[in-house]
Design a protein around this motif. Structure first.
Motif, PDB file in Angstrom:
ATOM      1  N   ASN A 175      68.526  73.430  67.942  1.00  0.00           N
ATOM      2  CA  ASN A 175      67.634  72.382  67.457  1.00  0.00           C
ATOM      3  C   ASN A 175      67.511  72.534  65.949  1.00  0.00           C
ATOM      4  OD1 ASN A 175      65.404  70.775  66.683  1.00  0.00           O
ATOM      5  ND2 ASN A 175      64.432  71.010  68.690  1.00  0.00           N
ATOM      6  N   GLU A 176      68.138  71.620  65.217  1.00  0.00           N
ATOM      7  CA  GLU A 176      68.201  71.744  63.756  1.00  0.00           C
ATOM      8  C   GLU A 176      66.825  71.674  63.093  1.00  0.00           C
ATOM      9  OE1 GLU A 176      70.886  68.738  62.498  1.00  0.00           O
ATOM     10  OE2 GLU A 176      72.676  69.788  63.230  1.00  0.00           O
ATOM     11  N   ARG A 177      65.842  71.168  63.823  1.00  0.00           N
ATOM     12  CA  ARG A 177      64.497  71.101  63.258  1.00  0.00           C
ATOM     13  C   ARG A 177      63.904  72.493  63.065  1.00  0.00           C
ATOM     14  NH1 ARG A 177      59.276  68.262  66.243  1.00  0.00           N
ATOM     15  NH2 ARG A 177      57.727  68.778  64.628  1.00  0.00           N
ATOM     16  N   TYR A 178      64.302  73.413  63.944  1.00  0.00           N
ATOM     17  CA  TYR A 178      63.707  74.743  63.921  1.00  0.00           C
ATOM     18  C   TYR A 178      64.670  75.846  63.482  1.00  0.00           C
ATOM     19  CZ  TYR A 178      60.168  72.406  66.804  1.00  0.00           C
ATOM     20  OH  TYR A 178      59.209  71.554  67.277  1.00  0.00           O
ATOM     21  N   PHE A 179      65.969  75.674  63.751  1.00  0.00           N
ATOM     22  CA  PHE A 179      66.905  76.773  63.562  1.00  0.00           C
ATOM     23  C   PHE A 179      68.085  76.356  62.686  1.00  0.00           C
ATOM     24  CE2 PHE A 179      64.909  77.320  67.725  1.00  0.00           C
ATOM     25  CZ  PHE A 179      64.437  78.628  67.626  1.00  0.00           C
ATOM     26  N   ASN A 180      68.586  77.316  61.940  1.00  0.00           N
ATOM     27  CA  ASN A 180      69.840  77.163  61.214  1.00  0.00           C
ATOM     28  C   ASN A 180      70.938  77.837  62.027  1.00  0.00           C
ATOM     29  OD1 ASN A 180      68.602  75.919  58.939  1.00  0.00           O
ATOM     30  ND2 ASN A 180      67.993  77.927  58.167  1.00  0.00           N
ATOM     31  N   PHE A 181      72.050  77.146  62.207  1.00  0.00           N
ATOM     32  CA  PHE A 181      73.140  77.747  62.969  1.00  0.00           C
ATOM     33  C   PHE A 181      74.481  77.243  62.445  1.00  0.00           C
ATOM     34  CE2 PHE A 181      71.556  74.033  65.275  1.00  0.00           C
ATOM     35  CZ  PHE A 181      72.710  73.298  65.522  1.00  0.00           C
ATOM     36  N   ARG A 182      75.514  77.981  62.781  1.00  0.00           N
ATOM     37  CA  ARG A 182      76.870  77.632  62.361  1.00  0.00           C
ATOM     38  C   ARG A 182      77.854  78.084  63.431  1.00  0.00           C
ATOM     39  NH1 ARG A 182      79.858  81.826  59.509  1.00  0.00           N
ATOM     40  NH2 ARG A 182      78.762  83.830  59.666  1.00  0.00           N
TER      41      ARG A 182
ATOM     42  N   GLN B 183      67.604  90.685  59.912  1.00  0.00           N
ATOM     43  CA  GLN B 183      68.257  89.377  59.962  1.00  0.00           C
ATOM     44  C   GLN B 183      68.980  89.145  61.295  1.00  0.00           C
ATOM     45  OE1 GLN B 183      70.551  88.439  56.405  1.00  0.00           O
ATOM     46  NE2 GLN B 183      69.376  89.926  55.223  1.00  0.00           N
ATOM     47  N   PRO B 184      68.258  89.197  62.399  1.00  0.00           N
ATOM     48  CA  PRO B 184      68.905  89.044  63.705  1.00  0.00           C
ATOM     49  C   PRO B 184      69.438  87.639  63.930  1.00  0.00           C
ATOM     50  CG  PRO B 184      66.527  89.010  63.938  1.00  0.00           C
ATOM     51  CD  PRO B 184      66.800  89.351  62.509  1.00  0.00           C
ATOM     52  N   ARG B 185      70.497  87.567  64.700  1.00  0.00           N
ATOM     53  CA  ARG B 185      71.117  86.306  65.113  1.00  0.00           C
ATOM     54  C   ARG B 185      71.290  86.304  66.626  1.00  0.00           C
ATOM     55  NH1 ARG B 185      70.576  86.294  59.659  1.00  0.00           N
ATOM     56  NH2 ARG B 185      72.011  84.907  58.581  1.00  0.00           N
ATOM     57  N   ILE B 186      71.169  85.143  67.226  1.00  0.00           N
ATOM     58  CA  ILE B 186      71.538  84.959  68.617  1.00  0.00           C
ATOM     59  C   ILE B 186      72.907  84.298  68.653  1.00  0.00           C
ATOM     60  CG2 ILE B 186      71.017  83.702  70.748  1.00  0.00           C
ATOM     61  CD1 ILE B 186      68.099  84.052  70.195  1.00  0.00           C
TER      62      ILE B 186
ATOM     63  N   LEU C 120      67.502  83.915  63.193  1.00  0.00           N
ATOM     64  CA  LEU C 120      66.117  84.112  63.618  1.00  0.00           C
ATOM     65  C   LEU C 120      65.321  84.634  62.438  1.00  0.00           C
ATOM     66  CD1 LEU C 120      66.553  85.789  67.121  1.00  0.00           C
ATOM     67  CD2 LEU C 120      66.298  83.373  66.586  1.00  0.00           C
ATOM     68  N   SER C 121      64.208  84.013  62.169  1.00  0.00           N
ATOM     69  CA  SER C 121      63.373  84.389  61.027  1.00  0.00           C
ATOM     70  C   SER C 121      61.919  84.218  61.412  1.00  0.00           C
ATOM     71  CB  SER C 121      63.700  83.504  59.818  1.00  0.00           C
ATOM     72  OG  SER C 121      62.702  83.612  58.828  1.00  0.00           O
TER      73      SER C 121
END
Length: 313
Positions: free
Chosen positions: A214-221, A263-266, A235-236
Motif C-alpha cells: 500500500n503506497e500510502r503507508y509503505f515504500n517498496f521496490r 532498517q528492517p525490510r519485509i 519498515l520505519s
C-alpha cells in the motif's frame, strides 16, 4: 545457532542432522508460527513487541553458542521463561518442517479447524504443514530441561481430526544450555491431498501480507534473489504514525529508534497479489533459500517466500 536434530522417520530409522538457524530466521518463525492465517500491518506491534519483550532470551553471544540466554536475575520470571520456551519450540518446529520435510506452507492448526467448521474444544497439535506431496500435523514443544515423554508428544500429534498423511512430534530441549531437538514421524497414512483447504488458508495468509503493498503507508521496490523477483518493503517507526490514529500511545516509544538503526525490510513474493486472490496449491514449489557468508546474517527467506532483511546487524 546450530541445532542437532535426532530425526526418526516413519520406518523407525534414526539419524542425526544439524541445521543452522540464524537470529533473523528465528525472528520470522517466532513472529508468524501460531499467529493464525493472516499476518498484516496492524500486527506489526505484536511482532515487534514479541522481539523486544523476549530480547533477553535471544542475545547474540549465547545464540551463536547454540543456546538461548536468560534475563538478569532481577528480571527472572519462571512463568515468562516457560512461555518463551513454548514459543521457541514452536518456532523451531516451524523452521525444521521447512528444512527436513521441505514444507511449502505451515499454519496454526486451530486456524485450519475454524475454516473447516470443526469444534475447537478437542485436543489438537500445534501446526498444520503442506509439502508438494503430503499434508502433516506438528506437535511442537520447547523445554529448558529434557525432552520428557516422546510417546505422549507423538500421541498428541495424531489428534485434531484433520486428515493428514503423517504427523510429527518436534520437541526442542536444553534450550538454555545446548539446544537439541527430536523430530519424530509417528505414522504414515494415505489420504487425498486437500488443495481446497490449502487455497483457503493461503488466501487469508497472503492477503494479509499483501496489505504491505500500500503506497500510502509503505515504500517498496522490486528486487531479484536467486533468480526470482520479490518486493522489498521498508519498515520505519514513521509508518506507525500513518497506520494508527494520532492518539497512538507508543508514538515516541524509544524502541522505535531500533527500527531506524536496523532498517528492517519485509520480503514478499512478486506474485503475492495472485496468491492473495487465489491462494496456492501444491503445484507451487518451495523457495529454498541459499545463504552465503556475506548475506546469511542479514537476509532470510522462508519456503513460503516471506522473508526479513536488516541493513545493519
Amino acid at each position: 545457532m546450530n541445532i542437532i536434530v535426532e530425526y526418526k522417520d516413519t520406518s523407525g530409522t534414526i539419524s542425526n542432522q544439524t541445521h543452522s538457524l540464524t537470529r533473523l530466521a528465528f525472528a520470522k518463525h517466532l513472529a508468524i508460527a501460531g499467529q493464525g492465517y493472516a499476518p498484516r500491518p496492524q500486527k506489526l506491534i505484536r511482532t515487534f513487541a514479541m522481539l523486544f519483550h523476549y530480547s533477553y532470551y535471544i542475545q547474540q553471544q549465547a545464540f551463536n553458542n547454540n543456546r538461548f540466554s536468560e534475563p538478569p536475575i532481577q528480571f527472572s520470571d519462571p512463568t515468562e521463561k516457560g512461555q518463551f520456551s513454548n514459543l521457541a519450540g514452536r518456532a523451531i518446529a516451524d523452521f525444521l518442517s521447512k528444512r527436513i520435510d521441505q514444507s511449502i506452507f505451515t499454519v496454526n492448526y486451530e486456524a485450519a479447524m475454524r475454516l473447516r467448521g470443526m469444534r475447537l474444544n478437542v485436543g489438537r497439535p500445534d501446526l498444520l504443514a503442506y509439502t508438494q506431496n503430503a499434508m502433516f500435523a506438528i506437535e511442537a514443544k520447547g523445554f529448558s530441561g529434557g525432552h520428557k515423554n516422546m510417546t505422549i508428544h507423538k500421541a498428541q500429534s495424531q489428534t485434531g481430526g484433520i486428515p493428514v498423511n503423517f504427523s510429527v512430534a518436534c520437541v526442542s530441549y536444553n534450550l538454555f544450555s545446548n539446544v537439541r531437538c527430536k523430530y519424530h514421524d509417528p505414522y504414515n497414512d494415505n489420504v487425498p491431498y486437500d488443495n481446497e483447504l490449502l487455497k483457503k488458508i493461503t488466501q487469508r495468509y497472503y492477503s494479509g501480507l499483501a496489505e504491505f503493498l500500500n503506497e500510502r503507508y509503505f515504500n517498496f521496490r522490486e528486487i531479484e534473489i536467486q533468480g526470482e523477483d520479490f518486493y522489498e518493503i521498508e519498515l520505519s517507526y514513521k509508518l506507525f504514525e500513518k497506520l494508527f490514529p494520532e492518539k497512538f500511545p507508543f508514538r515516541y516509544f524509544w524502541h522505535f529508534e531500533l527500527l531506524e538503526y536496523y532498517q528492517p525490510r519485509i520480503i514478499l513474493p512478486i506474485d503475492i497479489r495472485d496468491y492473495a486472490k487465489n491462494g496456492i496449491t501444491n503445484d507451487i514449489k518451495p523457495f529454498i533459500f541459499e545463504t552465503n557468508q556475506n548475506q546469511k546474517e542479514n537476509l532470510y527467506i522462508d519456503n513460503d517466500r516471506i522473508g526479513l532483511q536488516v541493513r545493519r546487524y
